[in-house]
Scaffold this motif. Structure first.
Motif, PDB file in Angstrom:
ATOM      1  N   VAL A  48       0.878  -1.182   0.000  1.00 55.89           N
ATOM      2  CA  VAL A  48       0.000   0.000   0.000  1.00 55.89           C
ATOM      3  C   VAL A  48       0.911   1.226   0.000  1.00 55.89           C
ATOM      4  O   VAL A  48       1.245   1.767   1.059  1.00 55.89           O
ATOM      5  CB  VAL A  48      -0.935   0.030   1.232  1.00 55.89           C
ATOM      6  CG1 VAL A  48      -1.898   1.211   1.133  1.00 55.89           C
ATOM      7  CG2 VAL A  48      -1.705  -1.270   1.358  1.00 55.89           C
ATOM      8  N   PRO A  49       1.346   1.680  -1.169  1.00 54.26           N
ATOM      9  CA  PRO A  49       2.265   2.830  -1.199  1.00 54.26           C
ATOM     10  C   PRO A  49       1.590   4.085  -0.685  1.00 54.26           C
ATOM     11  O   PRO A  49       0.436   4.366  -1.024  1.00 54.26           O
ATOM     12  CB  PRO A  49       2.614   2.960  -2.685  1.00 54.26           C
ATOM     13  CG  PRO A  49       1.497   2.292  -3.401  1.00 54.26           C
ATOM     14  CD  PRO A  49       1.024   1.192  -2.509  1.00 54.26           C
ATOM     15  N   PRO A  50       2.269   4.886   0.154  1.00 51.05           N
ATOM     16  CA  PRO A  50       1.635   6.076   0.715  1.00 51.05           C
ATOM     17  C   PRO A  50       1.610   7.213  -0.299  1.00 51.05           C
ATOM     18  O   PRO A  50       2.608   7.475  -0.976  1.00 51.05           O
ATOM     19  CB  PRO A  50       2.544   6.438   1.896  1.00 51.05           C
ATOM     20  CG  PRO A  50       3.889   5.917   1.486  1.00 51.05           C
ATOM     21  CD  PRO A  50       3.635   4.678   0.676  1.00 51.05           C
ATOM     22  N   PRO A  51       0.496   7.908  -0.427  1.00 49.53           N
ATOM     23  CA  PRO A  51       0.495   9.133  -1.223  1.00 49.53           C
ATOM     24  C   PRO A  51       1.166  10.251  -0.442  1.00 49.53           C
ATOM     25  O   PRO A  51       1.306  10.147   0.776  1.00 49.53           O
ATOM     26  CB  PRO A  51      -1.002   9.423  -1.403  1.00 49.53           C
ATOM     27  CG  PRO A  51      -1.633   8.847  -0.176  1.00 49.53           C
ATOM     28  CD  PRO A  51      -0.814   7.627   0.176  1.00 49.53           C
ATOM     29  N   PRO A  52       1.602  11.327  -1.103  1.00 49.90           N
ATOM     30  CA  PRO A  52       2.086  12.495  -0.352  1.00 49.90           C
ATOM     31  C   PRO A  52       0.950  13.075   0.492  1.00 49.90           C
ATOM     32  O   PRO A  52      -0.077  13.491  -0.056  1.00 49.90           O
ATOM     33  CB  PRO A  52       2.520  13.465  -1.458  1.00 49.90           C
ATOM     34  CG  PRO A  52       2.731  12.619  -2.666  1.00 49.90           C
ATOM     35  CD  PRO A  52       1.741  11.501  -2.557  1.00 49.90           C
ATOM     36  N   LEU A  53       1.105  13.077   1.811  1.00 51.16           N
ATOM     37  CA  LEU A  53       0.049  13.501   2.723  1.00 51.16           C
ATOM     38  C   LEU A  53       0.508  14.689   3.553  1.00 51.16           C
ATOM     39  O   LEU A  53       1.688  14.819   3.876  1.00 51.16           O
ATOM     40  CB  LEU A  53      -0.349  12.355   3.653  1.00 51.16           C
ATOM     41  CG  LEU A  53      -1.019  11.145   3.006  1.00 51.16           C
ATOM     42  CD1 LEU A  53      -1.214  10.037   4.025  1.00 51.16           C
ATOM     43  CD2 LEU A  53      -2.363  11.529   2.387  1.00 51.16           C
ATOM     44  N   ARG A  54      -0.468  15.536   3.924  1.00 49.89           N
ATOM     45  CA  ARG A  54      -0.208  16.700   4.776  1.00 49.89           C
ATOM     46  C   ARG A  54      -1.238  16.704   5.899  1.00 49.89           C
ATOM     47  O   ARG A  54      -2.448  16.859   5.656  1.00 49.89           O
ATOM     48  CB  ARG A  54      -0.307  17.997   3.959  1.00 49.89           C
ATOM     49  CG  ARG A  54       0.642  18.041   2.780  1.00 49.89           C
ATOM     50  CD  ARG A  54       0.526  19.353   2.019  1.00 49.89           C
ATOM     51  NE  ARG A  54      -0.823  19.610   1.528  1.00 49.89           N
ATOM     52  CZ  ARG A  54      -1.297  19.084   0.395  1.00 49.89           C
ATOM     53  NH1 ARG A  54      -0.555  18.271  -0.339  1.00 49.89           N
ATOM     54  NH2 ARG A  54      -2.518  19.374  -0.011  1.00 49.89           N
ATOM     55  N   LEU A  55      -0.748  16.544   7.122  1.00 50.74           N
ATOM     56  CA  LEU A  55      -1.635  16.548   8.279  1.00 50.74           C
ATOM     57  C   LEU A  55      -1.847  17.963   8.781  1.00 50.74           C
ATOM     58  O   LEU A  55      -0.912  18.767   8.807  1.00 50.74           O
ATOM     59  CB  LEU A  55      -1.046  15.701   9.405  1.00 50.74           C
ATOM     60  CG  LEU A  55      -0.928  14.201   9.152  1.00 50.74           C
ATOM     61  CD1 LEU A  55      -0.294  13.523  10.352  1.00 50.74           C
ATOM     62  CD2 LEU A  55      -2.291  13.595   8.863  1.00 50.74           C
ATOM     63  N   PRO A  56      -3.066  18.304   9.200  1.00 55.05           N
ATOM     64  CA  PRO A  56      -3.276  19.612   9.827  1.00 55.05           C
ATOM     65  C   PRO A  56      -2.571  19.670  11.168  1.00 55.05           C
ATOM     66  O   PRO A  56      -2.283  18.634  11.781  1.00 55.05           O
ATOM     67  CB  PRO A  56      -4.800  19.682  10.000  1.00 55.05           C
ATOM     68  CG  PRO A  56      -5.238  18.257  10.058  1.00 55.05           C
ATOM     69  CD  PRO A  56      -4.301  17.499   9.161  1.00 55.05           C
ATOM     70  N   ARG A  57      -2.294  20.870  11.635  1.00 54.20           N
ATOM     71  CA  ARG A  57      -1.620  21.053  12.925  1.00 54.20           C
ATOM     72  C   ARG A  57      -2.661  21.393  13.981  1.00 54.20           C
ATOM     73  O   ARG A  57      -3.396  22.371  13.853  1.00 54.20           O
ATOM     74  CB  ARG A  57      -0.575  22.172  12.840  1.00 54.20           C
ATOM     75  CG  ARG A  57       0.127  22.461  14.165  1.00 54.20           C
ATOM     76  CD  ARG A  57       0.987  21.271  14.584  1.00 54.20           C
ATOM     77  NE  ARG A  57       1.630  21.498  15.875  1.00 54.20           N
ATOM     78  CZ  ARG A  57       2.833  22.066  16.015  1.00 54.20           C
ATOM     79  NH1 ARG A  57       3.497  22.492  14.949  1.00 54.20           N
ATOM     80  NH2 ARG A  57       3.369  22.212  17.208  1.00 54.20           N
ATOM     81  N   HIS A  58      -2.744  20.575  15.006  1.00 57.36           N
ATOM     82  CA  HIS A  58      -3.602  20.843  16.160  1.00 57.36           C
ATOM     83  C   HIS A  58      -2.761  20.668  17.420  1.00 57.36           C
ATOM     84  O   HIS A  58      -1.770  19.935  17.431  1.00 57.36           O
ATOM     85  CB  HIS A  58      -4.801  19.892  16.194  1.00 57.36           C
ATOM     86  CG  HIS A  58      -5.693  19.978  14.994  1.00 57.36           C
ATOM     87  ND1 HIS A  58      -6.319  21.145  14.613  1.00 57.36           N
ATOM     88  CD2 HIS A  58      -6.059  19.045  14.081  1.00 57.36           C
ATOM     89  CE1 HIS A  58      -7.035  20.921  13.524  1.00 57.36           C
ATOM     90  NE2 HIS A  58      -6.888  19.648  13.177  1.00 57.36           N
ATOM     91  N   SER A  59      -3.178  21.309  18.476  1.00 55.03           N
ATOM     92  CA  SER A  59      -2.424  21.225  19.727  1.00 55.03           C
ATOM     93  C   SER A  59      -2.687  19.924  20.469  1.00 55.03           C
ATOM     94  O   SER A  59      -1.924  19.539  21.355  1.00 55.03           O
ATOM     95  CB  SER A  59      -2.771  22.409  20.626  1.00 55.03           C
ATOM     96  OG  SER A  59      -4.169  22.424  20.905  1.00 55.03           O
ATOM     97  N   GLU A  60      -3.756  19.233  20.120  1.00 59.49           N
ATOM     98  CA  GLU A  60      -4.068  17.978  20.797  1.00 59.49           C
ATOM     99  C   GLU A  60      -4.763  17.040  19.823  1.00 59.49           C
ATOM    100  O   GLU A  60      -5.151  17.428  18.720  1.00 59.49           O
ATOM    101  CB  GLU A  60      -4.959  18.219  22.022  1.00 59.49           C
ATOM    102  CG  GLU A  60      -6.254  18.934  21.715  1.00 59.49           C
ATOM    103  CD  GLU A  60      -7.040  19.260  22.964  1.00 59.49           C
ATOM    104  OE1 GLU A  60      -8.285  19.244  22.878  1.00 59.49           O
ATOM    105  OE2 GLU A  60      -6.417  19.522  24.014  1.00 59.49           O
TER     106      GLU A  60
END
Length: 324
Positions: A48-60
């Motif tokens: 399952v090759p990973p796509p380029p991903l961007r996670l949002p930034r949250h404090s928790e």
């Protein structure tokens, strides 16, 4: 990931079946995108090759993703759960560039965009797309879907079409899913000849889904798009404005409405979203309404959702635009 009554074709919910991917990454981790990619590769390798991903930034809190994979011949079936994330796929030498991909959303929402074409794929909808060109995508928190990947060399998209939308309840979609369910249940006991036949049937049924969504009367399609656009414009404040309501007002089926938009730069709900954002922008500059008031007035789920959509369309946040 399983939803009662949903279209997911994998045959079992038994945890012993295992997941190819089962990851949790804290949103507050400053290196969260790198951590996600590295853990993903360690768990799944090339399966399952990973796509380029961007996670949002949250404090928790933390991002969760789970994927169960079954390979039927050379057709991929992934049972997916994802929290909020953005990424990209497809394009020359890109993620799954050699596949035609279809997402069947059970809960939550996927959103795909390529050039001027945008498609919002909410619960109950299927989105099939050619992946030989790049797509950006976003996933809403708690989204559940089935993803199908078929070899692009064997799939014939309708002319001048790179994306097709359909409903899960469409007869052609139901027939495809029924076949995949049956195949998945007996795949381990099939001989080579029967497996080849099942694979050929899946490809032809997928073609049935694609071709069933294309309007056969070209002069009718632009007229229906114009009528739908006029109706949308007159009902933008209606909270129940959706493909079913638009189709009913125009006396056509939802399938016919989606087929008419197959050649357009946007989907039906993409049009609704864009026009609501245009109206919100005008009111932002002409009235004292707050961002949260505008988000509620134009039926966005919350202010943060509205701000992200506004910035994606206009290149600035609402507050930045109002300041200038």
């Amino acid at each position: 990931m399983r939803d009662q009554g949903g279209p997911v074709p994998l045959p079992s919910d038994d945890p012993s079946d295992g997941f190819a991917i089962d990851l949790t990454v804290p949103y507050a981790d400053s290196d969260r995108d790198h951590v996600l990619r590295e853990r993903w590769r360690r768990q799944a390798g090339d399966a399952v090759p990973p796509p380029p991903l961007r996670l949002p930034r949250h404090s928790e809190g933390a991002y969760r993703v789970r994927i169960r994979l079954q390979v039927l011949g050379d057709i991929r079936v992934e049972d997916q759960y994802s929290d909020a994330v953005a990424g990209s796929t497809g394009g020359a030498y890109g993620h799954h560039e050699d596949l035609v991909m279809a997402h069947l959303t059970v809960g939550g929402k996927w959103r795909f965009s390529s050039g001027r074409r945008t498609a919002a794929v909410g619960a109950g909808l299927l989105c099939a797309r050619r992946n030989d060109e790049p797509w950006d995508f976003t996933v809403a928190r708690g989204t559940r879907a089935t993803a199908l990947g078929l070899p692009a060399r064997d799939i014939r998209f309708p002319a001048r079409t790179n994306l097709v939308m359909a409903e899960h309840r469409d007869p052609a979609v139901r027939l495809l899913l029924a076949h995949l369910r049956g195949w998945a249940e007996v795949a381990d006991s099939l001989g080579p000849a029967a497996s080849a036949t099942a694979r050929a049937a899946a490809v032809e049924l997928f073609h049935g889904v694609l071709n069933d969504q294309v309007v056969d009367d070209p002069p009718f399609s632009p007229a229906l798009v114009r009528a739908a656009t006029e109706y949308v414009e007159s009902r933008l404040t209606d909270p129940d404005l959706d493909p079913r309501a638009i189709a009913a007002a125009l006396h056509v089926s939802v399938r016919t409405l989606h087929r008419a938009f197959a050649q357009e730069a946007t989907s039906v709900m993409g049009l609704v979203r864009a026009r609501r954002l245009d109206r919100a922008r005008a009111e932002l500059l002409a009235t004292p309404l707050s961002v949260s008031e505008l988000a509620a007035r134009w039926h966005f789920t919350d202010s943060s959702h509205f701000i992200r959509a506004f910035r994606a369309r206009f290149g600035r946040t609402p507050r930045a635009l109002r300041r200038t």
